[in-house]
Structures are given as C-alpha cells and as structure tokens.
Scaffold this motif. Structure first.
Motif, mmCIF file in Angstrom:
data_model
loop_
_atom_site.group_PDB
_atom_site.id
_atom_site.type_symbol
_atom_site.label_atom_id
_atom_site.label_comp_id
_atom_site.label_asym_id
_atom_site.label_seq_id
_atom_site.Cartn_x
_atom_site.Cartn_y
_atom_site.Cartn_z
ATOM 1 N N GLY A 189 0.807 -1.220 0.000
ATOM 2 C CA GLY A 189 0.000 0.000 0.000
ATOM 3 C C GLY A 189 0.836 1.263 0.000
ATOM 4 O O GLY A 189 0.336 2.334 0.357
ATOM 5 N N LEU A 190 2.100 1.151 -0.395
ATOM 6 C CA LEU A 190 2.984 2.307 -0.367
ATOM 7 C C LEU A 190 2.401 3.474 -1.150
ATOM 8 O O LEU A 190 1.869 3.306 -2.235
ATOM 9 N N GLY A 191 2.505 4.648 -0.557
ATOM 10 C CA GLY A 191 1.981 5.853 -1.179
ATOM 11 C C GLY A 191 0.533 6.129 -0.829
ATOM 12 O O GLY A 191 0.041 7.227 -1.049
ATOM 13 N N SER A 192 -0.165 5.141 -0.291
ATOM 14 C CA SER A 192 -1.576 5.304 0.064
ATOM 15 C C SER A 192 -1.813 5.152 1.564
ATOM 16 O O SER A 192 -2.962 5.168 2.001
ATOM 17 N N LEU A 193 -0.752 4.989 2.323
ATOM 18 C CA LEU A 193 -0.853 4.788 3.770
ATOM 19 C C LEU A 193 -0.148 5.928 4.500
ATOM 20 O O LEU A 193 0.789 6.524 3.960
ATOM 21 N N PRO A 194 -0.535 6.170 5.746
ATOM 22 C CA PRO A 194 0.242 7.121 6.537
ATOM 23 C C PRO A 194 1.640 6.545 6.802
ATOM 24 O O PRO A 194 1.810 5.330 6.891
ATOM 25 N N ALA A 195 2.609 7.423 6.910
ATOM 26 C CA ALA A 195 3.983 6.996 7.186
ATOM 27 C C ALA A 195 4.051 6.338 8.562
ATOM 28 O O ALA A 195 3.367 6.757 9.495
ATOM 29 N N PRO A 196 4.871 5.309 8.698
ATOM 30 C CA PRO A 196 4.950 4.607 9.988
ATOM 31 C C PRO A 196 5.767 5.368 11.025
ATOM 32 O O PRO A 196 6.738 6.047 10.697
ATOM 33 N N ASP A 197 5.340 5.224 12.264
ATOM 34 C CA ASP A 197 6.151 5.664 13.394
ATOM 35 C C ASP A 197 7.093 4.550 13.812
ATOM 36 O O ASP A 197 8.202 4.791 14.280
ATOM 37 N N LEU A 198 6.604 3.312 13.640
ATOM 38 C CA LEU A 198 7.358 2.142 14.062
ATOM 39 C C LEU A 198 7.161 1.030 13.043
ATOM 40 O O LEU A 198 6.027 0.753 12.636
ATOM 41 N N CYS A 199 8.247 0.416 12.620
ATOM 42 C CA CYS A 199 8.186 -0.774 11.776
ATOM 43 C C CYS A 199 8.605 -1.961 12.622
ATOM 44 O O CYS A 199 9.615 -1.898 13.332
ATOM 45 N N ILE A 200 7.824 -3.018 12.562
ATOM 46 C CA ILE A 200 8.148 -4.246 13.283
ATOM 47 C C ILE A 200 8.306 -5.349 12.250
ATOM 48 O O ILE A 200 7.357 -5.706 11.556
#
Length: 159
Positions: free
Chosen positions: A111-122
């Motif tokens: 969903g890149l480009g259509s999602l809010p940017a992450p604060d945390l990636c797990i």
C-alpha cells in the motif's frame, strides 16, 4: 536504532504486544512486516486485547480492514494488505479519518503511497523454534515509544 526481541513462543509474542499497548503514544502508525506465519496477527491481536478490545479480534485477511473502538477513545484499525494488487485499491476502503489513533498495517509494502507513514516498523521473522521481532523507529514518536518500552517492560532483547 533497531531493538530486537527473541520470542520463544506465542506467550512471548503476546507479552510483547501487551507491552507495546501499555507504552504506546496517543497516536501511532505501526507497519508489521514478515512472511506468512511470522506472528504479525498474533502480535496485533495481543496489542488490541491489551487496549481493551472486547469480543473477537479477527484477522483482516479477507476484509482488508477491521476497526476497533478503544476504551481510551478513538479507533484502532488493523489492516492486512496481502490481497491488495495495487496501492490505488486502498482508495475504496475509506481510510481518511481523524478517529484512527492506532494503525496496525500488515503487508504495508503493498500500500505504499496510500498509507500514513509509519512511526514504528516491526519486522517479524521465524528463527528456529521461535521468532525475532525487530522494532525500528521511523519518527521521533516511534523512538520515544521504544524508549518507554525499554523502561517499562524489560523483555529479553538485543540491540
């Protein structure tokens, strides 16, 4: 800086999810990455349960998004984008809302480009009989979250 946790079993995964819930910021976006069966949904389910979500917590594999009201206000949205063929398809899910205080997104790369940017990636990965969860902050909010996690919930980890 990445913080990694060894998760020997599903109870360990549940403990990490509960600890993340107990230390979470008021608003956050979490991208959950890893192969099928790596424990992404298990971690999300434990986090949501700790936030007071009652009843069934379903995997959004077929519905794409499950919405959960939180006891503290706002909503948590759990997305599973495995079945998304193009990020443009997310436009039809109605993801534009200010009520979302927690985003849990599985397969975010779809969903890149259509999602809010992450604060945390797990990043979840199978390793031997258990799993490794690598937590990578992407914003100041994510960095503070990991600091609070380390202070409040000393789990077995390496950095």
């Amino acid at each position: 800086m990445t913080t990694s946790y060894w998760l020997a079993d599903s109870d360990s995964t549940d403990r990490l999810g509960r600890s993340l819930a107990q230390t979470r910021p008021p608003r956050a976006v979490v991208h959950l990455q890893g192969d099928l069966g790596a424990g992404k949904s298990t971690l999300a389910r434990a986090l949501l349960r700790e936030l007071g979500v009652q009843g069934a917590i379903r995997s959004p594999t077929y519905t794409l998004v499950e919405r959960y009201p939180l006891a503290t206000g706002g909503e948590a949205w759990h997305l599973d984008l495995y079945r998304i063929g193009d990020p443009g398809e997310l436009e039809y899910l109605g993801l534009d809302t200010d009520d979302v205080t927690l985003w849990l997104v599985e397969w975010p790369e779809r969903g890149l480009g259509s999602l809010p940017a992450p604060d945390l990636c797990i990043e979840m990965a199978l390793e031997g009989d258990g799993r490794i969860a690598a937590l990578k902050p992407q914003t100041g909010t994510g960095q503070r979250w990991l600091e609070h996690l380390a202070e409040a919930a000393p789990l077995a980890h390496d950095s």
